[in-house]
Design a protein around this motif. Structure first.
Motif, short mmCIF file in Angstrom:
data_model
loop_
_atom_site.label_atom_id
_atom_site.label_comp_id
_atom_site.label_asym_id
_atom_site.label_seq_id
_atom_site.Cartn_x
_atom_site.Cartn_y
_atom_site.Cartn_z
N GLN A 82 0.86 -1.18 0.00
CA GLN A 82 0.00 0.00 0.00
C GLN A 82 0.89 1.23 0.00
OE1 GLN A 82 -3.76 0.44 2.47
NE2 GLN A 82 -2.46 1.91 3.54
N ILE A 83 0.54 2.22 -0.84
CA ILE A 83 1.33 3.45 -0.96
C ILE A 83 0.46 4.64 -0.58
CG2 ILE A 83 2.61 4.95 -2.54
CD1 ILE A 83 3.12 2.46 -4.28
N GLY A 90 -2.91 4.33 -2.75
CA GLY A 90 -2.87 3.45 -3.90
C GLY A 90 -2.10 2.19 -3.55
N SER A 91 -1.77 1.41 -4.56
CA SER A 91 -1.07 0.16 -4.35
C SER A 91 0.19 0.13 -5.19
CB SER A 91 -1.97 -1.02 -4.72
OG SER A 91 -3.19 -0.99 -3.99
N GLY A 92 1.04 -0.87 -4.94
CA GLY A 92 2.26 -1.05 -5.71
C GLY A 92 2.69 -2.49 -5.67
N ILE A 101 9.67 -0.50 -6.38
CA ILE A 101 8.25 -0.82 -6.45
C ILE A 101 7.66 -0.14 -7.67
CG2 ILE A 101 6.01 -0.48 -5.31
CD1 ILE A 101 7.61 -0.53 -2.63
N VAL A 102 6.92 -0.86 -8.48
CA VAL A 102 6.25 -0.26 -9.63
C VAL A 102 4.81 0.04 -9.26
CG1 VAL A 102 5.55 -2.48 -10.64
CG2 VAL A 102 5.85 -0.49 -12.12
N THR A 103 4.32 1.17 -9.73
CA THR A 103 2.96 1.60 -9.42
C THR A 103 2.47 2.49 -10.56
OG1 THR A 103 1.56 2.67 -7.74
CG2 THR A 103 3.74 3.60 -8.09
N ASN A 104 1.34 3.13 -10.39
CA ASN A 104 0.83 4.07 -11.39
C ASN A 104 1.38 5.46 -11.14
OD1 ASN A 104 -2.26 2.34 -11.41
ND2 ASN A 104 -0.95 2.56 -13.20
N ALA A 105 1.59 6.21 -12.22
CA ALA A 105 2.04 7.60 -12.08
C ALA A 105 0.98 8.43 -11.36
CB ALA A 105 2.35 8.19 -13.45
N HIS A 106 -0.31 8.11 -11.58
CA HIS A 106 -1.33 8.92 -10.91
C HIS A 106 -1.42 8.62 -9.42
CE1 HIS A 106 -4.22 5.48 -11.71
NE2 HIS A 106 -4.60 5.82 -10.50
N VAL A 107 -0.82 7.53 -8.97
CA VAL A 107 -0.75 7.26 -7.52
C VAL A 107 0.28 8.18 -6.87
CG1 VAL A 107 -0.07 5.55 -5.78
CG2 VAL A 107 -1.56 4.88 -7.67
N VAL A 108 1.44 8.34 -7.51
CA VAL A 108 2.49 9.16 -6.91
C VAL A 108 2.24 10.65 -7.14
CG1 VAL A 108 4.16 7.30 -7.17
CG2 VAL A 108 4.03 9.07 -8.93
N GLY A 109 1.51 10.99 -8.21
CA GLY A 109 1.22 12.39 -8.47
C GLY A 109 2.49 13.21 -8.63
N LEU A 129 10.72 8.66 -4.82
CA LEU A 129 10.44 8.51 -6.24
C LEU A 129 11.73 8.30 -7.02
CD1 LEU A 129 8.34 8.77 -8.59
CD2 LEU A 129 8.97 11.18 -8.71
N VAL A 130 11.70 7.31 -7.92
CA VAL A 130 12.80 7.13 -8.88
C VAL A 130 12.47 7.91 -10.15
CG1 VAL A 130 14.14 5.47 -10.22
CG2 VAL A 130 13.35 4.85 -7.93
N TYR A 131 11.29 7.65 -10.71
CA TYR A 131 10.86 8.37 -11.92
C TYR A 131 9.40 8.04 -12.19
CZ TYR A 131 11.10 10.25 -16.70
OH TYR A 131 10.91 10.99 -17.83
N ALA A 132 8.67 9.04 -12.65
CA ALA A 132 7.28 8.84 -13.05
C ALA A 132 7.16 9.10 -14.55
CB ALA A 132 6.35 9.77 -12.28
N TYR A 133 6.35 8.28 -15.22
CA TYR A 133 6.15 8.41 -16.67
C TYR A 133 4.65 8.50 -16.93
CZ TYR A 133 6.70 7.36 -21.66
OH TYR A 133 6.69 7.42 -23.02
N PRO A 134 4.09 9.71 -16.81
CA PRO A 134 2.64 9.88 -16.95
C PRO A 134 2.09 9.43 -18.29
CG PRO A 134 3.65 11.85 -16.01
CD PRO A 134 4.77 10.98 -16.49
#
Length: 368
Positions: A82-83, A90-92, A101-109, A129-134
């Motif tokens: 859980q994130i 959200g989840s990961g 951990i991989v998750t959705n970009a909209h979870v990390v915002g 955060l490592v990187y987000a790719y919206p």
């Protein structure tokens, strides 16, 4: 327009959950759980005293299936976390033994720091955060201090996913961590556009897996798992029904396929960003235009990237794009969905209007 693109026009919403609602959801579940046992012990089945009944033996196949479920849940659930980011839940899925951990970009915002809770309940962990790719609604975060025994999930082969496969969705719907629901793969190859409001990134995502497994806000970034214990997708979107006030349409959820998850995550881990999106682009910015009836009627080109695909084909600002190959283009969303089926360097015929005249040019597509 083919069936996959037609479905993409259904409204969908990201599956992140506001933390302020999660507590209320938990209370509701507890109350309904109590009422489920309202008949009380000893209510029985209404048979008369002294009567006898015969309990049929459960079929061996049912026992085998249940055992398989239990085995998969035991093996995979410890890899689903859980994130929490700025009040949103959200989840990961644990991607490697180093705590990524991989998750959705909209979870990390727009956040850089997160609180993570694992299924084994080591307490709250911190992650960065490592990187987000919206553009593909994917992101990678990393635990600051990975706990001992952290287990990475196994990601499956998306090409082997078939309609009818039994799947389990694992995550934190409504903030209820380590929840599991069951369903089947309802369809593959769906192209779906995510809304930009309500926390979504506005991404158009191709080749998504459609599932009947119940997924709700908070499932975003979790795991869609087959009975071999492999993650075949990351639950991301749920369809909504405009006729029901845009409430969730039961049994219609979408997951980003494991192949795309691996492609994006591996690039982020290796290079710190996505270096090869594999996604086609025209190299324009535009806006949806409407006709005399206020209906979407095309995409007006506002800017053309110098040296990009559209520029090389002679498309200019002020042109209105109305078609891509055999697909009608009526909006930015429909153009994105049409491009999602193509790859960089593919050739496509773009139809547009200029000064009231309709023209068609061949374009060698670029890359997002």
């Amino acid at each position: 327009m083919d069936a996959s693109r037609a479905l993409a026009r259904a409204r969908v919403h990201p599956l992140r959950r506001r933390a302020s609602l999660a507590l209320l959801a938990g209370v509701a579940v507890l109350v309904s759980g109590c009422s489920a046992d309202g008949t009380g012990t000893g209510s029985g089945s209404g048979r008369k005293e002294g009567s006898t009944t015969t309990q049929a033996a459960a079929p061996a196949a049912a026992d085998d299936l249940q055992d398989n479920y239990l085995k998969v849940i035991k093996n995979v659930l410890p890899s689903v976390v859980q994130i929490q980011a700025s009040g949103a839940l959200g989840s990961g899925v644990v991607y490697d033994d180093s705590g990524r951990i991989v998750t959705n970009a909209h979870v990390v915002g727009d956040e850089k720091k997160f609180t993570v809770t694992t299924a084994s309940d080591e307490g709250e962990l911190t992650a960065s955060l490592v990187y987000a790719y919206p553009e593909q609604d994917l992101a990678v975060i990393k635990l600051d201090k990975p706990p001992q025994g952290l287990k990475a999930a196994v990601f499956g082969d998306s090409s082997k996913v078939e309609v009818g496969h039994i799947v389990l969705a694992m995550g934190s719907p409504l903030g209820l961590s380590s929840s599991v629901t069951q369903g089947i793969v309802s369809a593959t190859g769906r192209t779906v556009s995510e809304g930009g409001s309500g926390g979504g990134t506005g991404a158009t995502i191709a080749n998504m897996v459609q599932t009947s497994a119940a997924i709700n806000p908070g499932n975003s970034g979790g795991a869609l798992v087959n009975l071999d214990g492999q993650v075949i997708g990351i639950p991301t979107l749920a369809a909504t029904d405009p006729d029901l006030g845009n409430s969730a349409a039961p049994g219609i959820g979408f997951a980003i396929p494991a192949s795309m998850v691996r492609t994006v995550a591996d690039q982020i881990i290796k290079d710190g960003r996505v270096t090869d999106s594999g996604r086609a682009a025209l190299g324009i910015t535009g806006r949806t235009v409407v006709d005399a009836s206020s209906q979407p009627a095309g995409v007006a080109v506002a800017q053309v990237k110098s040296g990009g695909a559209a520029d090389k084909a002679g498309i200019e600002p002020g042109d209105v794009i109305v078609g891509l190959d055999d697909t009608a283009v009526t909006s930015i969303t429909s153009l994105s969905e049409a491009l999602a089926a193509d790859k960089p360097d593919d050739k496509a015929e773009v139809t547009f209007t200029r000064d009231g005249k309709r023209r068609t040019v061949e374009v060698t597509l670029g890359e997002i």
